[in-house]
Design a protein around this motif. Structure first.
Motif, PDB file in Angstrom:
ATOM      1  N   TYR A  71       7.996 -42.689 126.835  1.00  0.00           N
ATOM      2  CA  TYR A  71       8.648 -41.872 127.624  1.00  0.00           C
ATOM      3  C   TYR A  71       7.941 -40.582 128.183  1.00  0.00           C
ATOM      4  O   TYR A  71       6.974 -40.192 127.836  1.00  0.00           O
ATOM      5  CB  TYR A  71      10.099 -41.239 126.921  1.00  0.00           C
ATOM      6  CG  TYR A  71       9.604 -40.224 125.895  1.00  0.00           C
ATOM      7  CD1 TYR A  71       9.675 -38.818 126.426  1.00  0.00           C
ATOM      8  CD2 TYR A  71       9.280 -40.512 124.642  1.00  0.00           C
ATOM      9  CE1 TYR A  71       9.529 -37.775 125.499  1.00  0.00           C
ATOM     10  CE2 TYR A  71       9.005 -39.567 123.824  1.00  0.00           C
ATOM     11  CZ  TYR A  71       9.055 -38.218 124.386  1.00  0.00           C
ATOM     12  OH  TYR A  71       8.841 -37.067 123.325  1.00  0.00           O
ATOM     13  N   VAL A  72       8.347 -39.990 129.359  1.00  0.00           N
ATOM     14  CA  VAL A  72       7.843 -38.858 129.880  1.00  0.00           C
ATOM     15  C   VAL A  72       9.112 -37.933 130.437  1.00  0.00           C
ATOM     16  O   VAL A  72       9.981 -38.519 130.917  1.00  0.00           O
ATOM     17  CB  VAL A  72       7.101 -39.221 131.236  1.00  0.00           C
ATOM     18  CG1 VAL A  72       6.650 -38.266 131.936  1.00  0.00           C
ATOM     19  CG2 VAL A  72       6.041 -40.051 130.696  1.00  0.00           C
ATOM     20  N   GLY A 114       5.902 -39.321 124.815  1.00  0.00           N
ATOM     21  CA  GLY A 114       5.630 -40.070 123.566  1.00  0.00           C
ATOM     22  C   GLY A 114       6.188 -41.179 123.654  1.00  0.00           C
ATOM     23  O   GLY A 114       6.202 -42.181 124.638  1.00  0.00           O
ATOM     24  N   THR A 115       6.680 -41.699 122.351  1.00  0.00           N
ATOM     25  CA  THR A 115       7.453 -43.073 122.054  1.00  0.00           C
ATOM     26  C   THR A 115       8.827 -43.047 122.189  1.00  0.00           C
ATOM     27  O   THR A 115       9.204 -41.934 121.244  1.00  0.00           O
ATOM     28  CB  THR A 115       6.586 -43.845 121.208  1.00  0.00           C
ATOM     29  OG1 THR A 115       6.709 -43.159 120.078  1.00  0.00           O
ATOM     30  CG2 THR A 115       5.342 -44.270 121.396  1.00  0.00           C
ATOM     31  N   TRP A 116       9.606 -43.868 122.331  1.00  0.00           N
ATOM     32  CA  TRP A 116      11.031 -43.651 122.105  1.00  0.00           C
ATOM     33  C   TRP A 116      11.504 -45.093 121.267  1.00  0.00           C
ATOM     34  O   TRP A 116      10.985 -46.069 121.503  1.00  0.00           O
ATOM     35  CB  TRP A 116      11.857 -43.597 123.272  1.00  0.00           C
ATOM     36  CG  TRP A 116      11.926 -44.721 124.336  1.00  0.00           C
ATOM     37  CD1 TRP A 116      10.968 -44.724 125.187  1.00  0.00           C
ATOM     38  CD2 TRP A 116      12.678 -45.674 124.390  1.00  0.00           C
ATOM     39  NE1 TRP A 116      11.249 -45.970 125.918  1.00  0.00           N
ATOM     40  CE2 TRP A 116      12.275 -46.461 125.251  1.00  0.00           C
ATOM     41  CE3 TRP A 116      13.708 -46.158 123.660  1.00  0.00           C
ATOM     42  CZ2 TRP A 116      12.916 -47.750 125.858  1.00  0.00           C
ATOM     43  CZ3 TRP A 116      14.504 -47.437 123.921  1.00  0.00           C
ATOM     44  CH2 TRP A 116      13.873 -48.083 125.227  1.00  0.00           C
ATOM     45  N   GLU A 117      12.627 -45.129 120.791  1.00  0.00           N
ATOM     46  CA  GLU A 117      12.969 -46.112 119.755  1.00  0.00           C
ATOM     47  C   GLU A 117      14.747 -46.188 120.004  1.00  0.00           C
ATOM     48  O   GLU A 117      15.166 -45.113 119.540  1.00  0.00           O
ATOM     49  CB  GLU A 117      12.559 -46.328 118.615  1.00  0.00           C
ATOM     50  CG  GLU A 117      13.231 -47.434 117.833  1.00  0.00           C
ATOM     51  CD  GLU A 117      12.638 -47.498 116.401  1.00  0.00           C
ATOM     52  OE1 GLU A 117      13.035 -48.476 115.591  1.00  0.00           O
ATOM     53  OE2 GLU A 117      11.970 -46.806 115.956  1.00  0.00           O
ATOM     54  N   GLN A 118      15.450 -47.205 120.539  1.00  0.00           N
ATOM     55  CA  GLN A 118      16.975 -47.055 120.396  1.00  0.00           C
ATOM     56  C   GLN A 118      17.344 -47.771 119.225  1.00  0.00           C
ATOM     57  O   GLN A 118      17.519 -49.182 119.215  1.00  0.00           O
ATOM     58  CB  GLN A 118      17.684 -47.709 121.811  1.00  0.00           C
ATOM     59  CG  GLN A 118      19.030 -47.375 121.730  1.00  0.00           C
ATOM     60  CD  GLN A 118      19.337 -45.930 122.270  1.00  0.00           C
ATOM     61  OE1 GLN A 118      18.790 -45.452 123.208  1.00  0.00           O
ATOM     62  NE2 GLN A 118      20.294 -45.288 121.351  1.00  0.00           N
ATOM     63  N   CYS A 148      15.932 -42.579 118.826  1.00  0.00           N
ATOM     64  CA  CYS A 148      14.766 -41.576 118.109  1.00  0.00           C
ATOM     65  C   CYS A 148      13.574 -41.544 119.100  1.00  0.00           C
ATOM     66  O   CYS A 148      13.396 -42.211 119.909  1.00  0.00           O
ATOM     67  CB  CYS A 148      14.503 -42.500 116.847  1.00  0.00           C
ATOM     68  SG  CYS A 148      15.926 -42.902 115.828  1.00  0.00           S
ATOM     69  N   TYR A 149      12.826 -40.449 118.825  1.00  0.00           N
ATOM     70  CA  TYR A 149      11.537 -40.315 119.776  1.00  0.00           C
ATOM     71  C   TYR A 149      10.509 -39.610 118.914  1.00  0.00           C
ATOM     72  O   TYR A 149      10.898 -39.001 117.725  1.00  0.00           O
ATOM     73  CB  TYR A 149      12.045 -39.452 120.945  1.00  0.00           C
ATOM     74  CG  TYR A 149      12.323 -38.009 120.523  1.00  0.00           C
ATOM     75  CD1 TYR A 149      11.316 -37.038 120.877  1.00  0.00           C
ATOM     76  CD2 TYR A 149      13.668 -37.732 120.251  1.00  0.00           C
ATOM     77  CE1 TYR A 149      11.841 -35.754 120.417  1.00  0.00           C
ATOM     78  CE2 TYR A 149      13.980 -36.503 120.045  1.00  0.00           C
ATOM     79  CZ  TYR A 149      13.156 -35.411 120.214  1.00  0.00           C
ATOM     80  OH  TYR A 149      13.398 -34.080 119.842  1.00  0.00           O
ATOM     81  N   THR A 150       9.340 -39.919 119.155  1.00  0.00           N
ATOM     82  CA  THR A 150       8.315 -39.257 118.679  1.00  0.00           C
ATOM     83  C   THR A 150       7.211 -38.623 119.601  1.00  0.00           C
ATOM     84  O   THR A 150       6.510 -39.366 120.722  1.00  0.00           O
ATOM     85  CB  THR A 150       7.346 -40.133 117.759  1.00  0.00           C
ATOM     86  OG1 THR A 150       8.217 -40.756 116.815  1.00  0.00           O
ATOM     87  CG2 THR A 150       6.245 -39.439 116.948  1.00  0.00           C
ATOM     88  N   THR A 151       7.041 -37.167 119.681  1.00  0.00           N
ATOM     89  CA  THR A 151       6.291 -36.670 120.765  1.00  0.00           C
ATOM     90  C   THR A 151       4.880 -37.163 120.631  1.00  0.00           C
ATOM     91  O   THR A 151       4.494 -37.439 119.423  1.00  0.00           O
ATOM     92  CB  THR A 151       6.333 -35.257 120.716  1.00  0.00           C
ATOM     93  OG1 THR A 151       5.557 -34.637 119.549  1.00  0.00           O
ATOM     94  CG2 THR A 151       7.736 -34.696 121.119  1.00  0.00           C
TER      95      THR A 151
END
Length: 136
Positions: free
Chosen positions: A70-71, A82-86, A93-96
């Motif tokens: 994601y941006v 970072g990255t995201w997860e549904q 959820c996300y991780t920068t």
């Protein structure tokens, strides 16, 4: 020829018997397999662009990409990635990309009034609006 047919019939019976002995799938496994992946709180696929109004009133645009990244931008400038997860429609959820960052999960829901909210673990709530692509 009769021998081949007899062997084929026996093999078929044996195959059916083994299938009958297989354990039935667990109901939660069936539900997990049936549930589409990456469905957002509004019931649509998570990938896309969103207008997010934060608790302090500031607004940022977030693009969730199909590759799990994601941006987030403010006035066209990247402020976070970072990255995201549904994990479920109600759990985003996300991780920068910051070094040492850990995954953060927000509780998401769409109220009776149609307002989509995302609440972080600190209790801060943001309003989320899906930005539909404009047909060219």
């Amino acid at each position: 020829m009769k021998r081949i047919m007899l062997v084929a019939a026996m093999a078929g019976i044996a195959a059916c018997s083994q299938a009958d002995n297989a354990p039935a799938p667990d109901a939660t496994e069936e539900a997990a397999e049936a549930a589409p992946a990456n469905i957002a709180a509004d019931g649509k696929p998570s990938e896309g662009t969103y207008k997010v109004t934060l608790a302090d009133g500031s607004v940022q645009m977030e693009e969730l990409k199909a590759d799990g990244t994601y941006v987030a931008t403010v006035d066209g400038k990247v402020v976070e990635s970072g990255t995201w997860e549904q994990k479920a429609p109600e759990t985003y959820c996300y991780t920068t990309d910051e070094e040492g960052a850990e995954q953060v999960c927000n509780a998401e829901s769409v109220g009776a009034d149609g307002v989509w909210t995302s609440t972080n673990p600190d209790g801060e709530t943001a309003t989320v609006e899906r930005v539909e692509a404009v047909a060219e």
